[in-house]
Design a protein around this motif. Structure first.
Motif, PDB file in Angstrom:
ATOM      1  N   LEU A 161      15.903  67.737  58.024  1.00  0.00           N
ATOM      2  CA  LEU A 161      16.413  66.902  56.923  1.00  0.00           C
ATOM      3  C   LEU A 161      17.933  66.879  56.923  1.00  0.00           C
ATOM      4  O   LEU A 161      18.584  67.841  57.330  1.00  0.00           O
ATOM      5  N   ASP A 162      18.484  65.771  56.427  1.00  0.00           N
ATOM      6  CA  ASP A 162      19.937  65.716  56.288  1.00  0.00           C
ATOM      7  C   ASP A 162      20.341  66.277  54.924  1.00  0.00           C
ATOM      8  O   ASP A 162      19.491  66.776  54.173  1.00  0.00           O
ATOM      9  N   SER A 163      21.622  66.171  54.592  1.00  0.00           N
ATOM     10  CA  SER A 163      22.122  66.803  53.367  1.00  0.00           C
ATOM     11  C   SER A 163      21.512  66.191  52.105  1.00  0.00           C
ATOM     12  O   SER A 163      21.558  66.789  51.031  1.00  0.00           O
ATOM     13  N   GLU A 164      20.937  64.989  52.231  1.00  0.00           N
ATOM     14  CA  GLU A 164      20.319  64.356  51.059  1.00  0.00           C
ATOM     15  C   GLU A 164      18.810  64.570  51.003  1.00  0.00           C
ATOM     16  O   GLU A 164      18.129  63.956  50.182  1.00  0.00           O
ATOM     17  N   GLY A 165      18.296  65.380  51.901  1.00  0.00           N
ATOM     18  CA  GLY A 165      16.863  65.659  51.894  1.00  0.00           C
ATOM     19  C   GLY A 165      16.041  64.572  52.553  1.00  0.00           C
ATOM     20  O   GLY A 165      14.833  64.512  52.376  1.00  0.00           O
ATOM     21  N   ARG A 166      16.720  63.720  53.341  1.00  0.00           N
ATOM     22  CA  ARG A 166      15.963  62.664  54.040  1.00  0.00           C
ATOM     23  C   ARG A 166      15.845  63.033  55.518  1.00  0.00           C
ATOM     24  O   ARG A 166      16.715  63.718  56.068  1.00  0.00           O
ATOM     25  N   PRO A 167      14.781  62.517  56.168  1.00  0.00           N
ATOM     26  CA  PRO A 167      14.608  62.838  57.591  1.00  0.00           C
ATOM     27  C   PRO A 167      15.808  62.352  58.399  1.00  0.00           C
ATOM     28  O   PRO A 167      16.217  61.193  58.266  1.00  0.00           O
ATOM     29  N   GLU A 184       9.426  67.096  55.875  1.00  0.00           N
ATOM     30  CA  GLU A 184       9.293  68.267  55.002  1.00  0.00           C
ATOM     31  C   GLU A 184      10.096  69.471  55.468  1.00  0.00           C
ATOM     32  O   GLU A 184      10.624  70.219  54.647  1.00  0.00           O
ATOM     33  N   SER A 210      17.946  69.713  48.133  1.00  0.00           N
ATOM     34  CA  SER A 210      18.103  68.333  48.604  1.00  0.00           C
ATOM     35  C   SER A 210      16.744  67.635  48.683  1.00  0.00           C
ATOM     36  O   SER A 210      16.633  66.440  48.399  1.00  0.00           O
ATOM     37  N   VAL A 211      15.707  68.401  49.056  1.00  0.00           N
ATOM     38  CA  VAL A 211      14.362  67.817  49.142  1.00  0.00           C
ATOM     39  C   VAL A 211      13.894  67.408  47.740  1.00  0.00           C
ATOM     40  O   VAL A 211      13.381  66.300  47.529  1.00  0.00           O
ATOM     41  N   PHE A 261      11.148  56.032  60.622  1.00  0.00           N
ATOM     42  CA  PHE A 261      11.324  54.764  59.938  1.00  0.00           C
ATOM     43  C   PHE A 261      10.371  54.609  58.761  1.00  0.00           C
ATOM     44  O   PHE A 261      10.707  54.057  57.727  1.00  0.00           O
ATOM     45  N   VAL A 312      18.169  61.517  61.869  1.00  0.00           N
ATOM     46  CA  VAL A 312      18.001  60.993  63.226  1.00  0.00           C
ATOM     47  C   VAL A 312      18.043  62.197  64.165  1.00  0.00           C
ATOM     48  O   VAL A 312      18.927  63.047  64.038  1.00  0.00           O
ATOM     49  N   ALA A 342      14.855  57.699  65.120  1.00  0.00           N
ATOM     50  CA  ALA A 342      14.878  57.808  63.654  1.00  0.00           C
ATOM     51  C   ALA A 342      13.466  57.654  63.126  1.00  0.00           C
ATOM     52  O   ALA A 342      12.653  56.919  63.698  1.00  0.00           O
TER      53      ALA A 342
END
Lengths: 259, 274
Positions: free
Chosen positions: A99-105, A94, B221-222, A154, A107, A152
Protein backbone atom coordinates in the motif's frame (compact mmCIF):
# COMPACT_ATOMS: atom_id res chain seq x y z
CA UNK A 1 -43.56 -19.60 25.84
CA UNK A 2 -39.91 -19.24 24.89
CA UNK A 3 -38.84 -21.70 22.20
CA UNK A 4 -35.35 -23.14 22.58
CA UNK A 5 -32.81 -22.50 19.85
CA UNK A 6 -31.93 -26.18 19.78
CA UNK A 7 -35.50 -27.21 18.88
CA UNK A 8 -35.66 -24.62 16.12
CA UNK A 9 -32.34 -25.77 14.65
CA UNK A 10 -33.52 -29.38 14.64
CA UNK A 11 -36.77 -28.39 12.88
CA UNK A 12 -34.84 -26.48 10.18
CA UNK A 13 -32.47 -29.41 9.67
CA UNK A 14 -35.36 -31.92 9.46
CA UNK A 15 -37.22 -29.76 6.92
CA UNK A 16 -34.10 -29.48 4.78
CA UNK A 17 -33.43 -33.22 4.88
CA UNK A 18 -36.92 -34.26 3.93
CA UNK A 19 -38.60 -31.48 1.96
CA UNK A 20 -40.88 -33.81 -0.02
CA UNK A 21 -42.79 -34.94 3.06
CA UNK A 22 -45.31 -32.13 3.19
CA UNK A 23 -45.17 -30.60 -0.31
CA UNK A 24 -46.92 -30.38 -2.70
CA UNK A 25 -50.02 -30.54 -0.56
CA UNK A 26 -52.45 -31.49 -3.34
CA UNK A 27 -52.80 -31.97 -7.10
CA UNK A 28 -53.41 -28.25 -7.68
CA UNK A 29 -50.09 -27.35 -6.05
CA UNK A 30 -48.42 -30.13 -8.00
CA UNK A 31 -49.66 -28.65 -11.30
CA UNK A 32 -48.36 -25.19 -10.38
CA UNK A 33 -45.05 -26.63 -9.23
CA UNK A 34 -44.61 -28.51 -12.53
CA UNK A 35 -45.51 -25.39 -14.53
CA UNK A 36 -42.93 -23.35 -12.64
CA UNK A 37 -40.30 -26.08 -13.03
CA UNK A 38 -40.98 -26.14 -16.80
CA UNK A 39 -40.59 -22.37 -16.90
CA UNK A 40 -37.29 -22.57 -15.00
CA UNK A 41 -35.97 -25.18 -17.42
CA UNK A 42 -37.14 -22.97 -20.31
CA UNK A 43 -35.23 -20.02 -18.87
CA UNK A 44 -32.08 -22.15 -18.57
CA UNK A 45 -32.50 -23.54 -22.11
CA UNK A 46 -32.92 -20.16 -23.75
CA UNK A 47 -29.94 -18.76 -21.78
CA UNK A 48 -27.77 -21.69 -22.92
CA UNK A 49 -28.95 -21.26 -26.53
CA UNK A 50 -27.40 -17.79 -26.46
CA UNK A 51 -24.02 -19.57 -25.96
CA UNK A 52 -24.49 -21.50 -29.23
CA UNK A 53 -26.02 -24.74 -27.92
CA UNK A 54 -28.89 -26.15 -30.00
CA UNK A 55 -31.97 -27.96 -28.68
CA UNK A 56 -30.66 -31.43 -29.56
CA UNK A 57 -27.33 -30.96 -27.83
CA UNK A 58 -29.10 -29.47 -24.84
CA UNK A 59 -31.37 -32.53 -24.55
CA UNK A 60 -28.30 -34.80 -24.61
CA UNK A 61 -26.60 -32.72 -21.93
CA UNK A 62 -29.79 -32.62 -19.85
CA UNK A 63 -29.98 -36.42 -19.90
CA UNK A 64 -26.32 -36.57 -18.97
CA UNK A 65 -26.83 -34.14 -16.11
CA UNK A 66 -29.84 -36.02 -14.76
CA UNK A 67 -27.96 -39.33 -14.65
CA UNK A 68 -24.43 -38.11 -13.85
CA UNK A 69 -22.60 -37.13 -10.71
CA UNK A 70 -23.68 -33.58 -9.78
CA UNK A 71 -21.42 -33.20 -6.79
CA UNK A 72 -18.24 -32.07 -8.60
CA UNK A 73 -18.95 -28.76 -10.28
CA UNK A 74 -17.06 -28.12 -13.51
CA UNK A 75 -17.26 -24.41 -12.72
CA UNK A 76 -14.76 -24.82 -9.89
CA UNK A 77 -12.06 -25.80 -12.38
CA UNK A 78 -13.01 -23.14 -14.93
CA UNK A 79 -13.02 -20.42 -12.29
CA UNK A 80 -9.99 -21.58 -10.34
CA UNK A 81 -7.66 -19.02 -11.89
CA UNK A 82 -10.26 -16.32 -11.30
CA UNK A 83 -10.54 -17.32 -7.64
CA UNK A 84 -6.79 -17.06 -7.15
CA UNK A 85 -6.69 -13.79 -9.09
CA UNK A 86 -9.26 -12.46 -6.59
CA UNK A 87 -7.03 -13.61 -3.71
CA UNK A 88 -4.01 -11.97 -5.35
CA UNK A 89 -5.67 -8.57 -5.74
CA UNK A 90 -7.05 -8.78 -2.20
CA UNK A 91 -3.52 -9.28 -0.88
CA UNK A 92 -2.38 -6.32 -3.02
CA UNK A 93 -5.11 -4.17 -1.42
CA UNK A 94 -4.70 -5.43 2.16
CA UNK A 95 -1.05 -6.13 2.88
CA UNK A 96 0.66 -3.02 4.30
CA UNK A 97 3.77 -3.67 2.16
CA UNK A 98 1.74 -3.23 -1.02
CA UNK A 99 0.00 0.00 0.00
CA UNK A 100 1.03 3.59 -0.52
CA UNK A 101 0.90 6.32 2.13
CA UNK A 102 -2.85 6.76 1.53
CA UNK A 103 -3.66 3.09 2.03
CA UNK A 104 -4.21 2.44 -1.66
CA UNK A 105 -2.57 -0.34 -3.67
CA UNK A 106 0.69 1.01 -5.04
CA UNK A 107 2.20 0.53 -8.49
CA UNK A 108 4.62 -2.41 -8.13
CA UNK A 109 7.52 -3.84 -10.09
CA UNK A 110 6.75 -6.89 -12.25
CA UNK A 111 9.98 -8.70 -11.46
CA UNK A 112 12.18 -8.97 -8.39
CA UNK A 113 11.95 -10.10 -4.79
CA UNK A 114 9.92 -8.41 -2.06
CA UNK A 115 7.08 -6.18 -3.19
CA UNK A 116 6.52 -7.30 -6.78
CA UNK A 117 4.06 -9.09 -9.00
CA UNK A 118 6.48 -12.02 -9.12
CA UNK A 119 6.11 -12.44 -5.33
CA UNK A 120 2.33 -12.35 -5.58
CA UNK A 121 2.27 -14.83 -8.46
CA UNK A 122 4.63 -17.11 -6.53
CA UNK A 123 2.24 -17.02 -3.54
CA UNK A 124 -1.06 -17.54 -5.37
CA UNK A 125 -0.12 -19.21 -8.68
CA UNK A 126 2.92 -21.25 -7.71
CA UNK A 127 4.66 -22.70 -10.77
CA UNK A 128 2.91 -20.44 -13.29
CA UNK A 129 4.71 -17.83 -15.37
CA UNK A 130 4.44 -14.19 -14.30
CA UNK A 131 3.78 -13.09 -17.89
CA UNK A 132 0.85 -15.53 -18.16
CA UNK A 133 -0.75 -14.20 -14.96
CA UNK A 134 -0.07 -10.60 -15.99
CA UNK A 135 -1.86 -11.29 -19.28
CA UNK A 136 -4.80 -12.85 -17.41
CA UNK A 137 -4.88 -9.87 -15.04
CA UNK A 138 -4.99 -7.41 -17.94
CA UNK A 139 -7.69 -9.47 -19.73
CA UNK A 140 -9.85 -9.54 -16.62
CA UNK A 141 -9.18 -5.83 -16.03
CA UNK A 142 -7.74 -6.12 -12.55
CA UNK A 143 -4.32 -4.76 -13.48
CA UNK A 144 -2.63 -2.69 -16.14
CA UNK A 145 0.94 -2.49 -17.29
CA UNK A 146 2.80 0.73 -16.55
CA UNK A 147 5.74 1.09 -18.89
CA UNK A 148 7.91 -2.01 -19.34
CA UNK A 149 8.56 -3.08 -15.80
CA UNK A 150 5.68 -2.00 -13.56
CA UNK A 151 2.06 -2.88 -13.02
CA UNK A 152 -0.86 -1.10 -11.33
CA UNK A 153 -3.91 -2.66 -9.69
CA UNK A 154 -6.83 -1.24 -11.58
CA UNK A 155 -9.96 -2.95 -10.25
CA UNK A 156 -11.17 -4.51 -7.03
CA UNK A 157 -13.15 -7.17 -8.91
CA UNK A 158 -12.33 -9.56 -11.72
CA UNK A 159 -14.26 -8.71 -14.90
CA UNK A 160 -15.57 -11.43 -17.25
CA UNK A 161 -16.76 -9.00 -19.91
CA UNK A 162 -15.93 -10.24 -23.41
CA UNK A 163 -15.08 -13.80 -22.25
CA UNK A 164 -18.10 -16.09 -22.93
CA UNK A 165 -16.53 -19.18 -21.34
CA UNK A 166 -15.82 -17.48 -18.03
CA UNK A 167 -19.19 -15.72 -18.17
CA UNK A 168 -20.99 -19.07 -18.62
CA UNK A 169 -19.02 -20.65 -15.74
CA UNK A 170 -19.76 -17.64 -13.56
CA UNK A 171 -23.47 -17.72 -14.52
CA UNK A 172 -23.69 -21.43 -13.67
CA UNK A 173 -22.15 -20.87 -10.26
CA UNK A 174 -24.40 -17.84 -9.62
CA UNK A 175 -27.56 -19.75 -10.58
CA UNK A 176 -26.54 -22.66 -8.34
CA UNK A 177 -25.92 -20.32 -5.41
CA UNK A 178 -29.20 -18.50 -5.96
CA UNK A 179 -31.21 -21.74 -6.22
CA UNK A 180 -29.56 -23.15 -3.09
CA UNK A 181 -30.38 -19.98 -1.14
CA UNK A 182 -33.96 -20.05 -2.42
CA UNK A 183 -34.28 -23.73 -1.56
CA UNK A 184 -32.87 -23.10 1.92
CA UNK A 185 -35.41 -20.31 2.45
CA UNK A 186 -38.26 -22.41 1.03
CA UNK A 187 -37.82 -25.03 3.77
CA UNK A 188 -36.87 -22.71 6.61
CA UNK A 189 -39.63 -21.79 9.09
CA UNK A 190 -41.01 -18.32 8.55
CA UNK A 191 -38.46 -16.69 10.82
CA UNK A 192 -36.22 -13.83 9.62
CA UNK A 193 -33.45 -14.93 11.99
CA UNK A 194 -33.02 -18.20 10.06
CA UNK A 195 -33.66 -17.18 6.46
CA UNK A 196 -31.00 -15.86 4.07
CA UNK A 197 -31.73 -12.25 3.09
CA UNK A 198 -32.83 -11.90 -0.54
CA UNK A 199 -34.41 -8.72 -1.86
CA UNK A 200 -35.27 -7.23 -5.21
CA UNK A 201 -36.13 -3.72 -6.42
CA UNK A 202 -37.45 -3.12 -9.94
CA UNK A 203 -39.73 -0.91 -11.99
CA UNK A 204 -40.47 -0.12 -15.64
CA UNK A 205 -38.54 2.98 -16.73
CA UNK A 206 -37.40 4.45 -20.08
CA UNK A 207 -34.46 2.58 -21.62
CA UNK A 208 -32.27 5.70 -21.52
CA UNK A 209 -32.38 5.68 -17.70
CA UNK A 210 -30.38 2.45 -17.57
CA UNK A 211 -26.85 3.98 -17.76
CA UNK A 212 -27.68 6.45 -14.98
CA UNK A 213 -29.08 3.65 -12.79
CA UNK A 214 -25.98 1.53 -13.44
CA UNK A 215 -23.73 4.44 -12.49
CA UNK A 216 -25.62 5.01 -9.24
CA UNK A 217 -25.79 1.35 -8.24
CA UNK A 218 -22.28 0.28 -9.28
CA UNK A 219 -20.66 2.30 -6.50
CA UNK A 220 -23.16 1.13 -3.87
CA UNK A 221 -22.93 -2.55 -4.84
CA UNK A 222 -19.16 -2.40 -4.94
CA UNK A 223 -19.05 -0.82 -1.49
CA UNK A 224 -21.33 -3.37 0.16
CA UNK A 225 -19.48 -6.30 -1.42
CA UNK A 226 -16.13 -4.88 -0.35
CA UNK A 227 -17.47 -4.60 3.20
CA UNK A 228 -18.75 -8.20 3.07
CA UNK A 229 -15.44 -9.40 1.71
CA UNK A 230 -13.46 -7.76 4.52
CA UNK A 231 -15.80 -9.27 7.13
CA UNK A 232 -15.51 -12.75 5.66
CA UNK A 233 -11.73 -12.50 5.18
CA UNK A 234 -11.21 -11.56 8.82
CA UNK A 235 -13.37 -14.50 10.02
CA UNK A 236 -11.62 -16.89 7.62
CA UNK A 237 -8.22 -15.83 8.97
CA UNK A 238 -9.42 -16.20 12.57
CA UNK A 239 -10.81 -19.70 11.90
CA UNK A 240 -7.59 -20.76 10.14
CA UNK A 241 -5.62 -19.72 13.21
CA UNK A 242 -7.96 -21.45 15.65
CA UNK A 243 -8.34 -24.52 13.42
CA UNK A 244 -12.05 -24.69 14.29
CA UNK A 245 -14.34 -27.36 12.81
CA UNK A 246 -16.58 -27.64 9.78
CA UNK A 247 -16.37 -24.88 7.16
CA UNK A 248 -19.13 -23.59 4.93
CA UNK A 249 -18.81 -21.13 2.06
CA UNK A 250 -21.01 -18.11 2.66
CA UNK A 251 -21.15 -14.87 0.72
CA UNK A 252 -23.17 -12.20 -0.96
CA UNK A 253 -23.75 -11.54 -4.65
CA UNK A 254 -25.51 -8.57 -6.20
CA UNK A 255 -26.28 -7.54 -9.76
CA UNK A 256 -28.32 -5.05 -11.75
CA UNK A 257 -30.75 -6.70 -14.16
CA UNK A 258 -32.50 -5.57 -17.31
CA UNK A 259 -35.51 -7.43 -18.72
CA UNK B 1 -31.66 30.72 35.03
CA UNK B 2 -29.49 30.99 38.15
CA UNK B 3 -25.97 32.40 37.87
CA UNK B 4 -24.46 29.09 39.06
CA UNK B 5 -26.36 27.07 36.44
CA UNK B 6 -25.49 29.58 33.70
CA UNK B 7 -21.81 29.39 34.59
CA UNK B 8 -21.91 25.57 34.66
CA UNK B 9 -23.56 25.42 31.22
CA UNK B 10 -21.09 27.94 29.76
CA UNK B 11 -18.19 25.88 31.16
CA UNK B 12 -19.66 22.72 29.63
CA UNK B 13 -19.92 24.43 26.23
CA UNK B 14 -16.24 25.46 26.37
CA UNK B 15 -15.26 22.08 24.90
CA UNK B 16 -16.64 23.26 21.56
CA UNK B 17 -14.42 26.36 21.64
CA UNK B 18 -11.13 24.61 22.42
CA UNK B 19 -10.34 23.45 18.84
CA UNK B 20 -10.99 27.02 17.70
CA UNK B 21 -8.54 28.37 20.28
CA UNK B 22 -5.92 25.90 19.03
CA UNK B 23 -6.43 27.21 15.51
CA UNK B 24 -6.11 30.81 16.73
CA UNK B 25 -2.85 29.93 18.46
CA UNK B 26 -1.60 28.39 15.22
CA UNK B 27 -2.63 31.51 13.29
CA UNK B 28 -0.98 33.82 15.82
CA UNK B 29 -4.30 35.41 16.82
CA UNK B 30 -3.94 36.78 20.36
CA UNK B 31 -6.52 36.46 23.12
CA UNK B 32 -7.63 40.15 22.89
CA UNK B 33 -7.95 39.80 19.09
CA UNK B 34 -9.99 36.61 19.50
CA UNK B 35 -12.15 38.30 22.14
CA UNK B 36 -12.85 41.27 19.84
CA UNK B 37 -13.71 38.85 17.03
CA UNK B 38 -16.02 36.89 19.32
CA UNK B 39 -17.64 40.16 20.49
CA UNK B 40 -18.28 41.22 16.87
CA UNK B 41 -19.86 37.84 16.04
CA UNK B 42 -21.87 37.98 19.28
CA UNK B 43 -23.32 41.40 18.44
CA UNK B 44 -24.20 40.53 14.83
CA UNK B 45 -25.74 37.22 15.89
CA UNK B 46 -27.71 38.92 18.69
CA UNK B 47 -29.21 41.41 16.21
CA UNK B 48 -30.35 38.56 13.91
CA UNK B 49 -31.57 36.50 16.87
CA UNK B 50 -33.69 39.40 18.18
CA UNK B 51 -35.04 40.16 14.69
CA UNK B 52 -36.12 36.50 14.31
CA UNK B 53 -38.07 36.80 17.55
CA UNK B 54 -39.77 40.06 16.57
CA UNK B 55 -43.35 39.51 15.39
CA UNK B 56 -42.87 41.82 12.39
CA UNK B 57 -39.22 40.92 11.68
CA UNK B 58 -38.05 44.44 12.60
CA UNK B 59 -34.39 44.95 13.37
CA UNK B 60 -33.78 45.67 17.06
CA UNK B 61 -32.36 49.00 18.17
CA UNK B 62 -28.69 49.30 19.15
CA UNK B 63 -29.81 49.84 22.74
CA UNK B 64 -31.74 46.56 22.73
CA UNK B 65 -28.72 44.70 21.28
CA UNK B 66 -26.52 46.37 23.89
CA UNK B 67 -28.83 45.19 26.66
CA UNK B 68 -28.81 41.58 25.48
CA UNK B 69 -25.08 41.35 24.75
CA UNK B 70 -23.71 43.48 27.56
CA UNK B 71 -21.67 45.51 25.02
CA UNK B 72 -21.89 49.30 25.24
CA UNK B 73 -24.30 50.76 22.65
CA UNK B 74 -21.54 52.91 21.09
CA UNK B 75 -19.51 49.77 20.40
CA UNK B 76 -22.65 48.00 19.16
CA UNK B 77 -23.19 50.77 16.58
CA UNK B 78 -19.56 50.59 15.45
CA UNK B 79 -19.54 46.78 15.25
CA UNK B 80 -22.81 46.63 13.30
CA UNK B 81 -21.58 49.21 10.78
CA UNK B 82 -19.30 46.62 9.18
CA UNK B 83 -19.67 42.91 8.40
CA UNK B 84 -18.53 40.42 11.05
CA UNK B 85 -14.87 39.72 10.55
CA UNK B 86 -15.16 36.08 9.68
CA UNK B 87 -13.60 34.89 6.51
CA UNK B 88 -16.10 34.58 3.69
CA UNK B 89 -17.25 31.16 2.58
CA UNK B 90 -14.91 29.34 0.30
CA UNK B 91 -14.28 31.11 -2.94
CA UNK B 92 -15.33 29.47 -6.18
CA UNK B 93 -12.42 28.52 -8.33
CA UNK B 94 -12.27 28.12 -12.07
CA UNK B 95 -15.19 26.62 -13.88
CA UNK B 96 -12.91 24.35 -15.89
CA UNK B 97 -11.43 22.69 -12.78
CA UNK B 98 -14.93 21.95 -11.48
CA UNK B 99 -16.00 20.49 -14.83
CA UNK B 100 -12.98 18.26 -15.18
CA UNK B 101 -13.40 16.95 -11.61
CA UNK B 102 -17.10 16.29 -12.21
CA UNK B 103 -16.21 14.30 -15.33
CA UNK B 104 -13.44 12.35 -13.55
CA UNK B 105 -16.02 11.18 -11.01
CA UNK B 106 -18.75 10.35 -13.53
CA UNK B 107 -17.44 9.51 -17.02
CA UNK B 108 -17.27 5.66 -17.20
CA UNK B 109 -14.04 5.85 -19.25
CA UNK B 110 -12.25 7.29 -16.22
CA UNK B 111 -13.81 5.10 -13.51
CA UNK B 112 -12.70 1.72 -12.21
CA UNK B 113 -14.97 -1.31 -11.92
CA UNK B 114 -16.38 -0.10 -8.61
CA UNK B 115 -17.37 3.30 -10.01
CA UNK B 116 -14.50 5.21 -8.35
CA UNK B 117 -12.24 7.61 -10.26
CA UNK B 118 -9.16 5.71 -11.38
CA UNK B 119 -5.55 6.86 -11.36
CA UNK B 120 -4.72 8.17 -14.82
CA UNK B 121 -1.56 8.39 -16.87
CA UNK B 122 -0.65 12.04 -17.38
CA UNK B 123 -0.60 11.67 -21.18
CA UNK B 124 1.45 8.65 -22.27
CA UNK B 125 -1.30 6.05 -22.52
CA UNK B 126 -5.06 5.89 -22.23
CA UNK B 127 -7.05 6.69 -20.24
CA UNK B 128 -5.03 9.83 -19.53
CA UNK B 129 -5.58 13.14 -17.80
CA UNK B 130 -4.95 14.89 -21.11
CA UNK B 131 -7.77 12.99 -22.81
CA UNK B 132 -10.07 13.69 -19.83
CA UNK B 133 -9.34 17.41 -20.08
CA UNK B 134 -9.61 17.43 -23.88
CA UNK B 135 -13.02 15.73 -23.72
CA UNK B 136 -14.57 17.90 -21.03
CA UNK B 137 -12.80 21.29 -21.13
CA UNK B 138 -11.67 21.47 -24.75
CA UNK B 139 -10.57 25.12 -24.70
CA UNK B 140 -8.14 24.68 -21.81
CA UNK B 141 -4.52 23.54 -22.02
CA UNK B 142 -4.43 20.26 -20.03
CA UNK B 143 -0.93 20.92 -18.66
CA UNK B 144 -1.96 24.31 -17.23
CA UNK B 145 -5.10 22.82 -15.70
CA UNK B 146 -3.11 19.92 -14.20
CA UNK B 147 -0.64 22.41 -12.66
CA UNK B 148 -3.50 24.39 -11.15
CA UNK B 149 -5.11 21.27 -9.66
CA UNK B 150 -1.75 20.04 -8.38
CA UNK B 151 -0.96 23.39 -6.70
CA UNK B 152 -4.39 23.34 -5.05
CA UNK B 153 -3.67 19.82 -3.73
CA UNK B 154 -6.68 18.40 -5.58
CA UNK B 155 -4.61 15.95 -7.60
CA UNK B 156 -1.54 14.05 -6.52
CA UNK B 157 1.29 13.17 -8.89
CA UNK B 158 2.30 9.53 -8.47
CA UNK B 159 5.40 7.79 -9.75
CA UNK B 160 5.50 6.87 -13.44
CA UNK B 161 3.76 10.12 -14.47
CA UNK B 162 0.41 9.02 -13.12
CA UNK B 163 -2.19 11.30 -11.59
CA UNK B 164 -4.57 10.58 -8.68
CA UNK B 165 -7.57 12.74 -7.85
CA UNK B 166 -7.95 13.43 -4.12
CA UNK B 167 -11.15 15.43 -3.96
CA UNK B 168 -14.31 15.81 -5.98
CA UNK B 169 -14.61 19.48 -5.13
CA UNK B 170 -12.38 22.49 -5.63
CA UNK B 171 -11.50 23.83 -2.24
CA UNK B 172 -8.72 25.83 -0.64
CA UNK B 173 -5.89 23.80 0.85
CA UNK B 174 -4.00 24.70 4.02
CA UNK B 175 -4.81 27.68 6.21
CA UNK B 176 -6.34 30.44 4.12
CA UNK B 177 -9.35 32.73 4.52
CA UNK B 178 -11.37 30.35 2.32
CA UNK B 179 -10.47 27.14 4.13
CA UNK B 180 -10.87 28.65 7.61
CA UNK B 181 -14.24 30.02 6.46
CA UNK B 182 -15.24 26.52 5.37
CA UNK B 183 -14.13 25.17 8.73
CA UNK B 184 -16.30 27.79 10.40
CA UNK B 185 -19.30 26.77 8.28
CA UNK B 186 -18.84 23.08 9.10
CA UNK B 187 -18.36 23.74 12.80
CA UNK B 188 -21.39 26.04 12.85
CA UNK B 189 -23.55 23.38 11.16
CA UNK B 190 -22.52 20.77 13.72
CA UNK B 191 -23.09 23.10 16.66
CA UNK B 192 -26.50 24.17 15.28
CA UNK B 193 -27.54 20.52 15.04
CA UNK B 194 -26.32 19.78 18.59
CA UNK B 195 -28.05 22.91 19.90
CA UNK B 196 -31.27 21.94 18.12
CA UNK B 197 -31.11 18.51 19.79
CA UNK B 198 -30.56 20.05 23.20
CA UNK B 199 -33.58 22.30 22.74
CA UNK B 200 -35.81 19.76 20.98
CA UNK B 201 -35.13 16.34 22.54
CA UNK B 202 -38.31 14.90 21.04
CA UNK B 203 -37.54 16.10 17.48
CA UNK B 204 -33.84 15.39 17.26
CA UNK B 205 -31.82 15.74 14.07
CA UNK B 206 -29.65 12.73 13.25
CA UNK B 207 -26.32 12.93 15.04
CA UNK B 208 -24.68 9.60 15.81
CA UNK B 209 -21.15 8.25 16.00
CA UNK B 210 -19.44 4.88 15.95
CA UNK B 211 -17.53 3.54 18.93
CA UNK B 212 -13.88 4.52 19.03
CA UNK B 213 -11.69 1.56 18.14
CA UNK B 214 -8.02 1.28 18.97
CA UNK B 215 -5.99 0.22 15.95
CA UNK B 216 -2.32 -0.20 15.12
CA UNK B 217 -1.07 3.18 13.88
CA UNK B 218 0.58 1.42 10.93
CA UNK B 219 -2.89 0.38 9.68
CA UNK B 220 -4.18 3.96 9.88
CA UNK B 221 -3.81 4.65 6.16
CA UNK B 222 -5.86 1.53 5.38
CA UNK B 223 -8.63 2.55 7.78
CA UNK B 224 -8.63 6.12 6.44
CA UNK B 225 -9.00 4.74 2.95
CA UNK B 226 -11.90 2.49 4.02
CA UNK B 227 -13.67 5.40 5.74
CA UNK B 228 -13.12 7.58 2.70
CA UNK B 229 -14.55 4.99 0.31
CA UNK B 230 -17.54 3.94 2.42
CA UNK B 231 -18.50 7.46 3.48
CA UNK B 232 -18.20 8.82 -0.06
CA UNK B 233 -20.43 6.02 -1.33
CA UNK B 234 -22.92 6.63 1.45
CA UNK B 235 -23.01 10.38 0.82
CA UNK B 236 -23.50 9.79 -2.91
CA UNK B 237 -26.46 7.52 -2.12
CA UNK B 238 -27.94 10.14 0.22
CA UNK B 239 -27.47 12.89 -2.38
CA UNK B 240 -29.36 10.79 -4.90
CA UNK B 241 -32.23 10.14 -2.50
CA UNK B 242 -32.56 13.68 -1.17
CA UNK B 243 -32.34 15.05 -4.73
CA UNK B 244 -35.44 12.96 -5.60
CA UNK B 245 -37.26 14.55 -2.65
CA UNK B 246 -36.18 18.08 -3.58
CA UNK B 247 -38.15 17.86 -6.82
CA UNK B 248 -41.41 17.04 -5.02
CA UNK B 249 -43.94 19.66 -3.87
CA UNK B 250 -47.70 19.79 -3.60
CA UNK B 251 -49.20 22.10 -6.24
CA UNK B 252 -51.31 24.98 -4.93
CA UNK B 253 -49.78 24.93 -1.46
CA UNK B 254 -47.52 27.72 -0.18
CA UNK B 255 -43.95 26.54 -0.39
CA UNK B 256 -41.62 26.99 2.50
CA UNK B 257 -38.26 25.49 1.67
CA UNK B 258 -35.82 23.92 4.11
CA UNK B 259 -32.19 23.20 3.34
CA UNK B 260 -31.32 19.63 4.38
CA UNK B 261 -27.90 18.02 4.23
CA UNK B 262 -25.70 15.46 5.84
CA UNK B 263 -22.07 15.78 6.96
CA UNK B 264 -19.78 12.88 7.79
CA UNK B 265 -16.48 13.35 9.49
CA UNK B 266 -13.80 11.13 10.92
CA UNK B 267 -12.21 11.43 14.36
CA UNK B 268 -8.77 10.28 15.43
CA UNK B 269 -7.16 10.45 18.85
CA UNK B 270 -3.67 9.26 19.49
CA UNK B 271 -3.19 7.17 22.62
CA UNK B 272 -0.13 6.21 24.64
CA UNK B 273 2.64 4.21 22.97
CA UNK B 274 2.68 0.59 24.16
Amino acid sequence: MVKSKGNQKRRVARAKLDPQVSWPMDSHERVIRDTLARELLGVCISALESYGLNQRRLMELAEDAASGDRRTPATTKALQDIYWMGELISEWAESADYLDSEGRPQVIRIKGKGVSLTSLVHKFFDGRSVEEILKLGCQTQVMERIGHDKVARFNSCVMFTGNPLLTLAHSTRSVRRFLRSASYNAWTPNDPAHSLPEQTAFNAVPEEDLPEFVRVMREQISSILEMGNRWLASRATASRLSGSGKKVTIGIQAFVFRE
Amino acid sequence: MTETRKAALARAAMGAVEPLVELFLELGVTSPEAESLLRAVFVHKARNWLADRNEYGHSPSDVRVALVTGVHRNFVRRILSEPPRIAAAREQRGHSATRVLEAWYSDPRFLDGSGKPRDLAERDHEPSFYSLAAAHVPGVTPGVLLDELRRAGIVQMLTDRRVRVRSRYVRDQGISPGSVGEMGTRAAELLQTLRHNLRNPTARLFCEATHLFEIDARRLSVVRNIINRRATTFLTAMENEIAIESGKSEPGRPRQRVKVGLTVFQTERYGQRK
